[in-house]
Design an enzyme around this catalytic site. Sequence first.
Site, PDB file in Angstrom:
ATOM      1  N   GLU A   1      -7.151   8.346   6.576  1.00  0.00           N
ATOM      2  CA  GLU A   1      -7.382   8.959   7.886  1.00  0.00           C
ATOM      3  C   GLU A   1      -7.942  10.384   7.782  1.00  0.00           C
ATOM      4  OE1 GLU A   1      -3.808   8.600  10.214  1.00  0.00           O
ATOM      5  OE2 GLU A   1      -3.913   6.422  10.251  1.00  0.00           O
ATOM      6  N   ARG A  25       0.849  -1.184   0.000  1.00  0.00           N
ATOM      7  CA  ARG A  25       0.000   0.000   0.000  1.00  0.00           C
ATOM      8  C   ARG A  25       0.891   1.242   0.000  1.00  0.00           C
ATOM      9  NH1 ARG A  25      -2.625   2.956   4.907  1.00  0.00           N
ATOM     10  NH2 ARG A  25      -3.618   4.605   3.724  1.00  0.00           N
ATOM     11  N   ASN A  35      -7.163   1.691  10.199  1.00  0.00           N
ATOM     12  CA  ASN A  35      -5.831   2.011  10.735  1.00  0.00           C
ATOM     13  C   ASN A  35      -5.966   2.075  12.248  1.00  0.00           C
ATOM     14  OD1 ASN A  35      -5.284   2.397   8.039  1.00  0.00           O
ATOM     15  ND2 ASN A  35      -4.590   4.515   8.236  1.00  0.00           N
ATOM     16  N   HIS A  69      -3.130  11.002   0.822  1.00  0.00           N
ATOM     17  CA  HIS A  69      -2.537  10.811   2.156  1.00  0.00           C
ATOM     18  C   HIS A  69      -1.969  12.160   2.577  1.00  0.00           C
ATOM     19  CE1 HIS A  69      -0.828   7.511   4.933  1.00  0.00           C
ATOM     20  NE2 HIS A  69      -0.448   8.655   5.465  1.00  0.00           N
ATOM     21  N   GLU A 106      -3.303  -0.172   8.392  1.00  0.00           N
ATOM     22  CA  GLU A 106      -2.090   0.272   9.110  1.00  0.00           C
ATOM     23  C   GLU A 106      -2.096  -0.305  10.511  1.00  0.00           C
ATOM     24  OE1 GLU A 106      -1.158   4.473   9.286  1.00  0.00           O
ATOM     25  OE2 GLU A 106      -1.675   4.741   7.170  1.00  0.00           O
ATOM     26  N   TYR A 135      -3.857   2.146  16.045  1.00  0.00           N
ATOM     27  CA  TYR A 135      -2.616   2.269  16.824  1.00  0.00           C
ATOM     28  C   TYR A 135      -2.851   2.040  18.322  1.00  0.00           C
ATOM     29  CZ  TYR A 135      -0.321   3.522  12.557  1.00  0.00           C
ATOM     30  OH  TYR A 135       0.180   3.453  11.285  1.00  0.00           O
TER      31      TYR A 135
HETATM   32  O1  IFM Z   1       2.898   7.815   9.788  1.00  0.00           O
HETATM   33  C1  IFM Z   1       1.532   7.826  10.038  1.00  0.00           C
HETATM   34  C2  IFM Z   1       0.756   7.611   8.757  1.00  0.00           C
HETATM   35  O2  IFM Z   1       1.061   8.562   7.803  1.00  0.00           O
HETATM   36  C3  IFM Z   1      -0.736   7.692   9.034  1.00  0.00           C
HETATM   37  N1  IFM Z   1      -1.114   6.827  10.107  1.00  0.00           N
HETATM   38  C4  IFM Z   1      -0.327   6.865  11.326  1.00  0.00           C
HETATM   39  C5  IFM Z   1       1.149   6.734  11.007  1.00  0.00           C
HETATM   40  C6  IFM Z   1       1.984   6.800  12.317  1.00  0.00           C
HETATM   41  O3  IFM Z   1       1.786   7.995  12.967  1.00  0.00           O
END
Ligand code: IFM
Length: 443
Positions: free
Chosen positions: A169, A80, A290, A124, A352, A292
């Site tokens: 995002e 990706r 995505n 992006h 992600e 985290y």
């Molecule tokens: O690096 C970023 C990415 O561009 C978008 N999602 C989170 C990642 C980590 O912060």
Amino acid sequence: MTTAPMPDFPSGFRWGVSTSAYQIEGAAGADGRGPSIWDTFAHSPGRIVDGSTGDEACDHYHRYAEDVALLAGLGVSAYRFSIAWPRVQPTGTGAANPAGLGFYERLVDGLLDRGVDPVATLFHWDLPQALEDAGGWLNRGTADRFAEYADLVAARLGDRVKLWITLNEPFIHMSLGHGMGVHAPGRMLLFDAFPVAHHQLLGHGLAVAALRARSTSPVAIANNYSPVRLAGDTDADRAAGVAYDALHNRLFTDPLLGQGYPEVPGLDSALIRAGDLDVIAAPVDVLGVNYYNPTSIRAAEEGSPLPFEIVPLTGYPRTAFDWPVAPDGLRDLLLQLRDRYGDRLPPIQVTESGCAYDDGPDADGRVHDPERIAYLAGHVRAVREAIDAGVEVTGYFVWSLLDNWEWAEGFTKRFGLVHVDYATQRRTPKSSYAWFRDQVVRP
Ligand code: IFM
């Protein structure tokens, strides 16, 4: 470093890695590329913690063949990447710049030659500066410009890209870029940033139609999600949790899946014209997720401009970004999406998932990153648990292939499976690269 054996996944499950254009390409002025809002922002004093810019980044524009070889060596079935809008349309409007599209054509063909599916994100965050000068995503016309750009890209690559992702995002682009001013374009509108949400979603819907007209490949959007953990148990804490959840997790998904907007502060219904919600709800084939970390929320103090307060989530190890490592949050999120949207939810791909650590070469030049291996093992297991619980998850992409330029953090945060020495551009696969290949992808 050893971890318990990793679980099996359904055959055809898509294993991949992700990057984005401004974070890796460099070559900021090459072949007619126009300036983007991130060029402007990064070159403004005080915006980036280490004063760096993406002018050179990982020089992927010139070294893409080496990076494609790294992807092939990793054994992943998909890559990706994002397409820089200002390479394709230097001012965001008009005819395509053939040299810009030519770069992505070489990349796509190189991937296909090595058996790696190209997964292309169209936006992006690197909006052409000329469009920002005309109001950027606050201007409804940017949604139309985005669809025109999508058409130009699909006309050239529509027969070869295997999955389209319209936006990356949009919540982060709205909140950090337009609400709080810590990302480009650096606006601080707080809840007055809502038009940026609506116009991005409109642009997404119009781009879906443009892509469908040129390409039979599936279409997705990549949203950022953060499940809410309540840091208190009063009614006010619960109300704060609902408010944060609506803003972060539902604002960009409820309308997309045909449920209209949730109640969020600043939502100006006068912006929403007849037919907009139908355009936004054009069916997608995949929902990109995505993830985290979860967010810990409690009620805001009296007089706060926000209807919630974000507090540190305790009880988890932390990454170099000070983000909690909480794989259970990914499993909970996937189940929550299924429970929330039911039959409206398309198959999910985790577009992600990754972590930053202060990795560097040892005396022998090797880069060991056991924390990343533990992080990925936990998150891959969380996906397997969600599949076992009946959620349709069909792919998982690690953020990121390479250490790269991490927005306002510059070069200070390393997310890659491959270490990059920014002075020499030397690439060194970390121990997580071999682990991911041998224990997870098992090509
Ligand atoms: O690096 C970023 C990415 O561009 C978008 N999602 C989170 C990642 C980590 O912060």
